[in-house]
Design a protein around this motif. Structure first.
Motif, PDB file in Angstrom:
ATOM      1  N   ILE A 149      14.387   3.839  -0.988  1.00  0.00           N
ATOM      2  CA  ILE A 149      14.094   3.942   0.451  1.00  0.00           C
ATOM      3  C   ILE A 149      13.266   5.186   0.783  1.00  0.00           C
ATOM      4  N   SER A 150      12.976   6.015  -0.217  1.00  0.00           N
ATOM      5  CA  SER A 150      12.248   7.264   0.022  1.00  0.00           C
ATOM      6  C   SER A 150      10.793   7.149  -0.406  1.00  0.00           C
ATOM      7  N   LYS A 151       9.944   7.844   0.301  1.00  0.00           N
ATOM      8  CA  LYS A 151       8.526   7.892  -0.056  1.00  0.00           C
ATOM      9  C   LYS A 151       8.334   8.804  -1.258  1.00  0.00           C
ATOM     10  N   ARG A 152       7.527   8.353  -2.197  1.00  0.00           N
ATOM     11  CA  ARG A 152       7.183   9.159  -3.355  1.00  0.00           C
ATOM     12  C   ARG A 152       5.660   9.202  -3.481  1.00  0.00           C
ATOM     13  N   VAL A 153       5.143  10.096  -4.286  1.00  0.00           N
ATOM     14  CA  VAL A 153       3.687  10.197  -4.434  1.00  0.00           C
ATOM     15  C   VAL A 153       3.103   8.918  -5.018  1.00  0.00           C
ATOM     16  N   TYR A 154       3.916   8.146  -5.716  1.00  0.00           N
ATOM     17  CA  TYR A 154       3.430   6.936  -6.366  1.00  0.00           C
ATOM     18  C   TYR A 154       3.880   5.658  -5.660  1.00  0.00           C
ATOM     19  N   LYS A 155       4.609   5.759  -4.520  1.00  0.00           N
ATOM     20  CA  LYS A 155       5.085   4.565  -3.825  1.00  0.00           C
ATOM     21  C   LYS A 155       5.408   4.875  -2.377  1.00  0.00           C
ATOM     22  N   ALA A 156       5.352   3.831  -1.555  1.00  0.00           N
ATOM     23  CA  ALA A 156       5.797   3.948  -0.175  1.00  0.00           C
ATOM     24  C   ALA A 156       7.309   3.759  -0.112  1.00  0.00           C
ATOM     25  N   ALA A 157       7.904   4.162   1.002  1.00  0.00           N
ATOM     26  CA  ALA A 157       9.332   3.951   1.192  1.00  0.00           C
ATOM     27  C   ALA A 157       9.606   2.467   1.426  1.00  0.00           C
ATOM     28  N   PHE A 158      10.629   1.935   0.760  1.00  0.00           N
ATOM     29  CA  PHE A 158      11.030   0.554   0.957  1.00  0.00           C
ATOM     30  C   PHE A 158      12.068   0.480   2.077  1.00  0.00           C
ATOM     31  N   SER A 159      12.134  -0.668   2.722  1.00  0.00           N
ATOM     32  CA  SER A 159      13.164  -0.884   3.738  1.00  0.00           C
ATOM     33  C   SER A 159      14.526  -1.046   3.057  1.00  0.00           C
ATOM     34  N   HIS A 160      15.576  -0.962   3.851  1.00  0.00           N
ATOM     35  CA  HIS A 160      16.926  -1.160   3.307  1.00  0.00           C
ATOM     36  C   HIS A 160      17.049  -2.544   2.680  1.00  0.00           C
ATOM     37  N   ASP A 161      16.524  -3.555   3.340  1.00  0.00           N
ATOM     38  CA  ASP A 161      16.673  -4.919   2.823  1.00  0.00           C
ATOM     39  C   ASP A 161      15.971  -5.100   1.483  1.00  0.00           C
ATOM     40  N   VAL A 162      14.772  -4.520   1.348  1.00  0.00           N
ATOM     41  CA  VAL A 162      14.060  -4.603   0.067  1.00  0.00           C
ATOM     42  C   VAL A 162      14.857  -3.864  -1.006  1.00  0.00           C
TER      43      VAL A 162
END
Length: 334
Positions: free
Chosen positions: A283-296
């Motif tokens: 659920i957190s943003k990282r340099v290599y990915k966007a934050a995912f929603s709770h459901d994802v």
């Protein structure tokens, strides 16, 4: 442990000295509150004070107040000995800062029990200070935010508390286990202090070779905590911290690292923390990915049930969805 007895009555002092010495305490005596305060300023290893209530110059209540006003750098456990009874006197002593009371005449076994309570408090303070110091060390190198650490410890405690209420692990989880997992999860990545900056701080995905170096944070963290355990072998919180540091990247199917442990060979604390850590990473943003929603994030965790995660931990997670959402909302920077 050193105990300071503060009393101007020789007979009371000798009775306390004998009882304390028999049970293995080192005893020092002062006859008035002023001398007791001076002693505590000069003796940082004295953590317990037993004081009479009624003394000339400065009584036990005023001494207690003055001790609480001092900046001693540590907590002093205070037992007031008194012949006074009644709720009003107890309230007055507690408001002054006393931890416990003992009536005159006292029984040695009662004294021993009350001192053990003081020792437990001192032990808790020592464990908290150790965790704080080690967490600050990890924080100096680890780019993760403080909010991440607060969230994962919240998830972990919620999972452990829920699993204590029923299921195959309920007999393994008591109040101490829940408290230990909450206290020690901030140390899970302490081994990153040994990882070179070019790997730890790389702004992007790691190469295979760099990932092998990164994996070493588990064994380095466990080694660090084991070195502390050697001098404090009875500190259960350190064993929990070591197990989490070493095993939080193990997978339930045995495909994890560093040892490839499988199923219940992985310590329960690490199995619980693994899910908490992965959820927060998703659920957190990282340099290599966007934050995912709770459901994802939830769907990805369910896909890992039985492979990455213990199915019983996953089941607890499903039951605690709203708790997880509340923890995220209460912290910043998800």
């Amino acid at each position: 442990m050193k105990v300071l007895v503060v009393d101007d009555e020789i007979l009371s002092v000798e009775l306390l000295r004998e009882a304390l010495t028999i049970t293995g305490y080192q005893v020092d005596v002062r006859e008035n509150g002023s001398d007791a305060l001076a002693y505590l300023r000069d003796h940082g290893d004295c953590r317990i004070v037993i004081t009479d209530w009624e003394m000339p110059d400065m009584d036990g209540i005023e001494l207690t107040r003055r001790i609480r006003q001092e900046t001693l750098g540590h907590y002093v456990y205070i037992i007031i000995v008194t012949s006074r009874g009644g709720t009003a006197n107890v309230v007055e002593g507690l408001e002054a800062g006393a931890d416990d009371f003992m009536s005159k005449p006292f029984h040695p076994s009662e004294l021993e029990v009350r001192l053990r309570s003081g020792q437990r408090l001192m032990s808790l303070e020592a464990s908290n200070m150790t965790i704080f110091a080690l967490a600050k060390l990890a924080e100096s190198r680890d780019p993760e935010t403080g909010a991440h650490l607060e969230r994962v410890r919240g998830y972990s405690r919620a999972l452990a508390a829920h699993m204590a209420t029923g299921g195959p692990y309920s007999d393994l989880i008591d109040a101490t286990f829940i408290e230990n997992i909450y206290l020690t999860t901030p140390l899970h990545d302490i081994g990153k202090v040994a990882i070179p900056d070019y790997v730890l701080l790389k702004p992007g995905r790691l190469t295979d070779a760099e990932f092998e170096i990164m994996k070493m944070h588990t064994t380095e963290g466990a080694a660090t905590l084991n070195s502390v355990l050697e001098v404090a072998p009875h500190a259960s919180f350190l064993r929990v911290a070591r197990d989490i540091a070493l095993c939080h990247h193990e997978r339930f199917d045995g495909s994890g690292y560093p040892r490839g442990l499988k199923g219940t060979d992985i310590p329960l604390s690490a199995r619980i923390f693994c899910l908490a850590d992965v959820y927060d990473a998703l659920i957190s943003k990282r340099v290599y990915k966007a934050a995912f929603s709770h459901d994802v994030a939830k769907n990805l965790i369910l896909e890992g049930e039985g492979t990455q995660f213990d199915p019983h931990v996953t089941g607890a997670f499903v039951q605690l969805e709203e708790t997880f959402r509340a923890i995220v909302t209460s912290q910043v920077d998800p």
